[in-house]
Design a protein around this motif. Structure first.
Motif, PDB file in Angstrom:
ATOM      1  N   GLN A 257       0.845  -1.090   0.168  1.00 22.24           N
ATOM      2  CA  GLN A 257       0.008   0.031   0.166  1.00 22.24           C
ATOM      3  C   GLN A 257       0.866   1.223  -0.155  1.00 22.24           C
ATOM      4  O   GLN A 257       0.384   2.337  -0.107  1.00 22.24           O
ATOM      5  CB  GLN A 257      -1.084  -0.169   1.147  1.00 22.24           C
ATOM      6  N   LEU A 258       2.170   1.148   0.356  1.00 21.69           N
ATOM      7  CA  LEU A 258       3.016   2.300   0.276  1.00 21.69           C
ATOM      8  C   LEU A 258       2.856   2.890  -1.135  1.00 21.69           C
ATOM      9  O   LEU A 258       2.842   4.028  -1.489  1.00 21.69           O
ATOM     10  CB  LEU A 258       4.348   1.977   0.545  1.00 21.69           C
ATOM     11  N   ALA A 259       2.775   2.153  -1.899  1.00 20.74           N
ATOM     12  CA  ALA A 259       2.833   2.265  -3.522  1.00 20.74           C
ATOM     13  C   ALA A 259       1.599   3.063  -3.771  1.00 20.74           C
ATOM     14  O   ALA A 259       1.549   4.316  -4.698  1.00 20.74           O
ATOM     15  CB  ALA A 259       2.753   0.951  -4.412  1.00 20.74           C
ATOM     16  N   LEU A 260       0.322   2.857  -3.039  1.00 18.99           N
ATOM     17  CA  LEU A 260      -0.793   3.664  -3.123  1.00 18.99           C
ATOM     18  C   LEU A 260      -0.785   5.038  -2.688  1.00 18.99           C
ATOM     19  O   LEU A 260      -1.193   5.904  -3.063  1.00 18.99           O
ATOM     20  CB  LEU A 260      -2.021   3.053  -2.468  1.00 18.99           C
ATOM     21  N   VAL A 261       0.175   5.153  -1.542  1.00 16.08           N
ATOM     22  CA  VAL A 261       0.384   6.517  -0.769  1.00 16.08           C
ATOM     23  C   VAL A 261       1.134   7.253  -2.159  1.00 16.08           C
ATOM     24  O   VAL A 261       0.754   8.431  -2.330  1.00 16.08           O
ATOM     25  CB  VAL A 261       1.368   6.585   0.317  1.00 16.08           C
ATOM     26  N   VAL A 262       1.990   6.732  -2.495  1.00 23.91           N
ATOM     27  CA  VAL A 262       2.652   7.626  -3.754  1.00 23.91           C
ATOM     28  C   VAL A 262       2.067   7.949  -5.006  1.00 23.91           C
ATOM     29  O   VAL A 262       2.048   8.981  -5.128  1.00 23.91           O
ATOM     30  CB  VAL A 262       4.204   6.759  -4.140  1.00 23.91           C
ATOM     31  N   LEU A 263       1.156   6.969  -5.188  1.00 27.87           N
ATOM     32  CA  LEU A 263       0.253   7.222  -6.438  1.00 27.87           C
ATOM     33  C   LEU A 263      -0.727   8.172  -6.043  1.00 27.87           C
ATOM     34  O   LEU A 263      -0.933   9.309  -6.986  1.00 27.87           O
ATOM     35  CB  LEU A 263      -0.333   5.953  -6.858  1.00 27.87           C
ATOM     36  N   GLY A 264      -1.258   8.209  -4.869  1.00 32.39           N
ATOM     37  CA  GLY A 264      -2.128   9.213  -4.295  1.00 32.39           C
ATOM     38  C   GLY A 264      -1.626  10.594  -4.461  1.00 32.39           C
ATOM     39  O   GLY A 264      -1.978  11.671  -4.947  1.00 32.39           O
ATOM     40  N   VAL A 265      -0.284  10.842  -3.732  1.00 30.63           N
ATOM     41  CA  VAL A 265       0.279  11.928  -3.551  1.00 30.63           C
ATOM     42  C   VAL A 265       0.507  12.600  -5.041  1.00 30.63           C
ATOM     43  O   VAL A 265       0.358  13.834  -5.333  1.00 30.63           O
ATOM     44  CB  VAL A 265       1.568  11.730  -2.791  1.00 30.63           C
ATOM     45  N   LEU A 266       1.345  11.645  -5.779  1.00 25.83           N
ATOM     46  CA  LEU A 266       1.735  12.150  -7.092  1.00 25.83           C
ATOM     47  C   LEU A 266       0.399  12.606  -8.068  1.00 25.83           C
ATOM     48  O   LEU A 266       0.752  13.552  -8.689  1.00 25.83           O
ATOM     49  CB  LEU A 266       2.437  10.996  -7.745  1.00 25.83           C
ATOM     50  N   SER A 267      -0.796  12.249  -7.932  1.00 28.15           N
ATOM     51  CA  SER A 267      -1.869  12.528  -8.553  1.00 28.15           C
ATOM     52  C   SER A 267      -2.202  13.892  -8.612  1.00 28.15           C
ATOM     53  O   SER A 267      -2.555  14.426  -9.465  1.00 28.15           O
ATOM     54  CB  SER A 267      -3.089  11.571  -8.521  1.00 28.15           C
TER      55      SER A 267
ATOM     56  N   SER B 198       0.328  16.166  -6.698  1.00 28.50           N
ATOM     57  CA  SER B 198       1.941  16.964  -6.570  1.00 28.50           C
ATOM     58  C   SER B 198       2.620  17.047  -7.788  1.00 28.50           C
ATOM     59  O   SER B 198       3.103  18.013  -8.169  1.00 28.50           O
ATOM     60  CB  SER B 198       2.642  16.265  -5.420  1.00 28.50           C
ATOM     61  N   ALA B 199       2.500  15.862  -8.638  1.00 26.42           N
ATOM     62  CA  ALA B 199       3.233  16.064  -9.805  1.00 26.42           C
ATOM     63  C   ALA B 199       2.624  17.024 -10.661  1.00 26.42           C
ATOM     64  O   ALA B 199       3.315  17.944 -11.585  1.00 26.42           O
ATOM     65  CB  ALA B 199       3.020  14.670 -10.764  1.00 26.42           C
ATOM     66  N   GLU B 200       1.227  17.322 -10.669  1.00 27.30           N
ATOM     67  CA  GLU B 200       0.532  18.385 -11.621  1.00 27.30           C
ATOM     68  C   GLU B 200       1.180  19.900 -11.069  1.00 27.30           C
ATOM     69  O   GLU B 200       1.407  20.637 -11.813  1.00 27.30           O
ATOM     70  CB  GLU B 200      -0.926  18.528 -11.317  1.00 27.30           C
ATOM     71  N   PHE B 201       1.300  20.020  -9.970  1.00 29.05           N
ATOM     72  CA  PHE B 201       1.727  21.264  -9.388  1.00 29.05           C
ATOM     73  C   PHE B 201       3.309  21.469  -9.416  1.00 29.05           C
ATOM     74  O   PHE B 201       3.722  22.384  -9.808  1.00 29.05           O
ATOM     75  CB  PHE B 201       1.394  21.351  -7.823  1.00 29.05           C
ATOM     76  N   GLY B 202       3.872  20.165  -9.260  1.00 28.83           N
ATOM     77  CA  GLY B 202       5.401  20.297  -9.324  1.00 28.83           C
ATOM     78  C   GLY B 202       5.524  20.661 -10.807  1.00 28.83           C
ATOM     79  O   GLY B 202       6.779  21.486 -10.770  1.00 28.83           O
TER      80      GLY B 202
ATOM     81  N   ALA C  29      -2.214  17.712  -1.963  1.00 31.58           N
ATOM     82  CA  ALA C  29      -3.044  18.840  -2.387  1.00 31.58           C
ATOM     83  C   ALA C  29      -2.592  19.703  -1.313  1.00 31.58           C
ATOM     84  O   ALA C  29      -2.445  20.918  -1.322  1.00 31.58           O
ATOM     85  CB  ALA C  29      -4.611  18.551  -2.364  1.00 31.58           C
ATOM     86  N   VAL C  30      -2.291  19.397  -0.201  1.00 34.37           N
ATOM     87  CA  VAL C  30      -1.975  20.197   1.030  1.00 34.37           C
ATOM     88  C   VAL C  30      -0.574  20.734   0.837  1.00 34.37           C
ATOM     89  O   VAL C  30      -0.213  22.050   0.883  1.00 34.37           O
ATOM     90  CB  VAL C  30      -1.920  19.397   2.559  1.00 34.37           C
ATOM     91  N   LEU C  31       0.312  19.759   0.507  1.00 32.14           N
ATOM     92  CA  LEU C  31       1.676  20.100   0.453  1.00 32.14           C
ATOM     93  C   LEU C  31       2.258  20.577  -0.866  1.00 32.14           C
ATOM     94  O   LEU C  31       3.260  21.054  -1.227  1.00 32.14           O
ATOM     95  CB  LEU C  31       2.518  18.840   0.946  1.00 32.14           C
ATOM     96  N   ARG C  32       1.413  20.078  -2.043  1.00 33.25           N
ATOM     97  CA  ARG C  32       1.750  20.422  -3.360  1.00 33.25           C
ATOM     98  C   ARG C  32       3.161  19.906  -3.770  1.00 33.25           C
ATOM     99  O   ARG C  32       3.683  20.371  -4.821  1.00 33.25           O
ATOM    100  CB  ARG C  32       1.479  21.865  -3.583  1.00 33.25           C
ATOM    101  N   ALA C  33       3.757  19.177  -2.881  1.00 31.13           N
ATOM    102  CA  ALA C  33       5.315  18.662  -3.380  1.00 31.13           C
ATOM    103  C   ALA C  33       5.337  17.168  -3.052  1.00 31.13           C
ATOM    104  O   ALA C  33       4.730  16.581  -2.197  1.00 31.13           O
ATOM    105  CB  ALA C  33       6.411  19.449  -2.469  1.00 31.13           C
ATOM    106  N   THR C  34       6.122  16.413  -3.939  1.00 30.08           N
ATOM    107  CA  THR C  34       6.041  15.090  -4.103  1.00 30.08           C
ATOM    108  C   THR C  34       6.722  14.626  -2.795  1.00 30.08           C
ATOM    109  O   THR C  34       6.176  13.749  -2.031  1.00 30.08           O
ATOM    110  CB  THR C  34       6.607  14.506  -5.373  1.00 30.08           C
ATOM    111  N   ALA C  35       7.967  14.985  -2.762  1.00 35.59           N
ATOM    112  CA  ALA C  35       8.856  14.624  -1.624  1.00 35.59           C
ATOM    113  C   ALA C  35       7.953  14.760  -0.084  1.00 35.59           C
ATOM    114  O   ALA C  35       7.956  13.722   0.635  1.00 35.59           O
ATOM    115  CB  ALA C  35      10.098  15.161  -1.531  1.00 35.59           C
TER     116      ALA C  35
END
Lengths: 243, 300
Positions: free
Chosen positions: A61-71, A73-77, A161-167
């Motif tokens: 499920q860590l991959a899902l955390v990454v997928l969710g964040v990226l969906s 943060s990648a747009e903002f980054g 959405a809160v942090l807008r940064a992938t890392a």
């Protein structure tokens, strides 16, 4: 809304990171699940046997955390969010559509892999009376797994959405679901234990190896509250911010 | 129609846009000019609902941008040529935008052809040059066939052929009755493109005038005569402002060539050259913005 969902799906499927996350998720969940089932010759109950076969989801499920964040943060980054928000100035609708698509994808993958794990449990683990996929306790295990996957993904979207940064988003997400629950569990004090139970642990409270065990309704409620809270804060900040 | 009414945007203690009131009308190309950091991009972001004005309002077609339904079909914008995910193909980028506004795949193919990106439509945009990026941004702006266009520095990074293409495209769009607002800090580009100019400096409005008027304001007549001092005296008596140029010719302001010639005839001095001098936009612009640049470089 159909247009927004269709647009969200195009955005999700047109970046490589989506397919990397998907591959990691499926391989880890299925691989660990098969190994765990193969290493367990017998079990007294069908739901315990299925739980064993679902072990892989704890890490996967860590991959899902990454997928969710990226969906998000990648747009903002990349600045891509500027064109997206010019096209869809109703920002909460945009976030809702993005969330629906990525959470739907997570639910579909989880349902398929979890079903595969149940079949593996049926084939590999000897249980009195066997493991029937239509048994209510087995269905509950599978349903919880799908619900947990959706909530963890939504939590990731909210953090993105809160942090807008992938890392930052991935780091905080992993800390919440993966690092802090067991860290607090081994800290031992009663408050640390309570804290561990109040965090959105992987596999919605059923993960006795990685966190302090809770009942599944409590685990589901805790993870649900974190996901809803992070998402609502993300939507609020998205509406307020300048881009 | 784009309307700014007392638009003000403050970032911390820096006033980026200062009480801007402007109407950008349809049917002509309006050039939005100003030095770097003069608030052009911030103004456009406020119009597009990306930034919230500190005070005042910005509306497009009579409503705030964020209230437009399927805005791409009403307003097209090019804000930032880097506003896209480098891992996505040009086609996927445009298709995602199109779908969010109920536009078809066929329309995506149309704009890709229109901007000349057919050959690279299925390549990842991360590998695009600045010029290709600008073309992709223009394609996105044109997706919904909008009646209002806002383009921030659209010719940045384009080759001469691309610049001419953008100029002709903008003129054609305005001729169809659309509202076209195009920002630039390149005066020479505006000279051949814009019908009307809005000039800003340090966020304040410096001029909102037809191009011809801005150029005409600093027009002059150049006259050369072997008896220059005599002619200069006569012209000054007639009310003109006369200055001596480096090559010995006279620069006459406030009088048209015919009257300068008449004055020479009446005074009885021979005339060897008589020319109308139209100021370059560059010069007119420098005159306007002289005191208003945000970043001024010194000479070493």
């Amino acid at each position: 809304m159909t247009g927004l969902l269709s647009s969200g799906w195009i955005r999700l499927r047109s970046v490589r990171s989506t397919w990397w996350c998907t591959a990691v998720y499926v391989v880890v969940a299925a691989g660990f699940g098969w190994l765990a089932a193969a290493g367990t010759p017998t079990s007294s109950r069908a739901d315990v046997a299925v739980e064993v076969a679902l072990t892989g989801f704890g890490f996967a499920q860590l991959a899902l955390v990454v997928l969710g964040v990226l969906s998000v943060s990648a747009e903002f980054g990349t600045g891509s969010a500027v064109s997206a928000l010019v096209a869809v100035p109703r920002r909460t609708s945009w976030l809702a559509a993005t969330t629906a698509v990525v959470a739907g994808w997570a639910a579909l993958l989880t349902a398929l892999v979890a079903l595969g794990c149940a079949v593996a449990a049926r084939a590999l683990i000897a249980v009195p009376g066997g493991v029937s996929p239509t048994d209510p306790v087995v269905l509950r295990e599978l349903g919880l797994q799908v619900a947990g996957a959706v909530l963890v993904t939504v939590l990731g979207v909210g953090l993105g959405a809160v942090l807008r940064a992938t890392a930052g988003g991935v780091g905080l997400g992993i800390a919440l679901v993966f690092v802090l629950p067991p860290a607090l569990a081994v800290a031992g004090s009663r408050w640390a234990e309570r804290g561990s139970q109040a965090l959105p642990a992987l596999r919605v409270g059923q993960e006795s190896f990685l966190a302090v065990d809770t009942t599944w309704p409590v685990g589901l409620a805790v993870t649900g509250a974190w996901a809803a809270g992070a998402w609502a804060l993300g939507a609020l900040l998205l509406e307020r911010r300048d881009f | 129609m784009i309307e700014l009414d007392g638009l003000t945007k403050v970032f911390g203690d820096r006033v980026a846009v200062d009480d801007l009131t402007v109407r950008v009308r349809p049917g002509r190309v309006t050039g939005f000019l100003g030095p770097n950091g003069s608030g052009k991009t911030t103004t456009m972001r406020c119009v597009l609902g990306l930034a919230r004005p500190t005070a005042g309002t910005a509306t497009v077609l009579g409503v705030p941008y964020r209230r437009l339904w399927r805005p791409l079909t009403r307003v097209g914008a090019l804000v930032d040529p880097r506003a896209r995910h480098p891992g996505r193909t040009a086609y996927a980028h445009l298709l995602a935008l199109a779908r969010s506004n109920g536009l078809s795949r066929a329309r995506v193919t149309e704009v890709v052809d229109l901007v000349g990106l057919e050959a690279v439509a299925h390549d990842r945009v991360g590998g695009f040059s600045l010029g290709m990026g600008q073309r992709l941004g223009i394609a996105a702006a044109l997706l919904g066939d909008p009646e209002v266009l806002l383009l921030d520095e659209p010719v940045n990074g384009l080759d001469p052929e691309g610049i001419r293409w953008v100029r002709e495209l903008l003129r054609a769009l305005a001729a169809e009755g659309r509202t076209v607002l195009v920002s630039s800090h390149l005066m020479s580009e505006m000279e051949d493109t814009a019908d009307h100019l809005v000039v800003v400096g340090r966020g304040r409005l410096l001029a909102d005038v037809p191009m011809a008027e801005l150029l005409g304001a600093s027009a002059a007549v150049r006259v050369r005569s072997p008896q220059a001092p005599l002619l200069a005296a006569a012209l000054r008596r007639a009310g003109a402002a006369v200055t001596l140029e480096l090559d010995g010719a006279l620069r006459v302001e406030g009088m048209d060539p015919a009257r300068v010639g008449d004055a020479a005839f009446a005074t009885g001095v021979p005339v060897h050259e008589l020319t109308r001098v139209v100021a370059s936009l560059e010069a007119a612009y420098l005159e306007l913005t002289g005191g208003e640049v945000e970043f001024r470089a010194g000479l070493p």
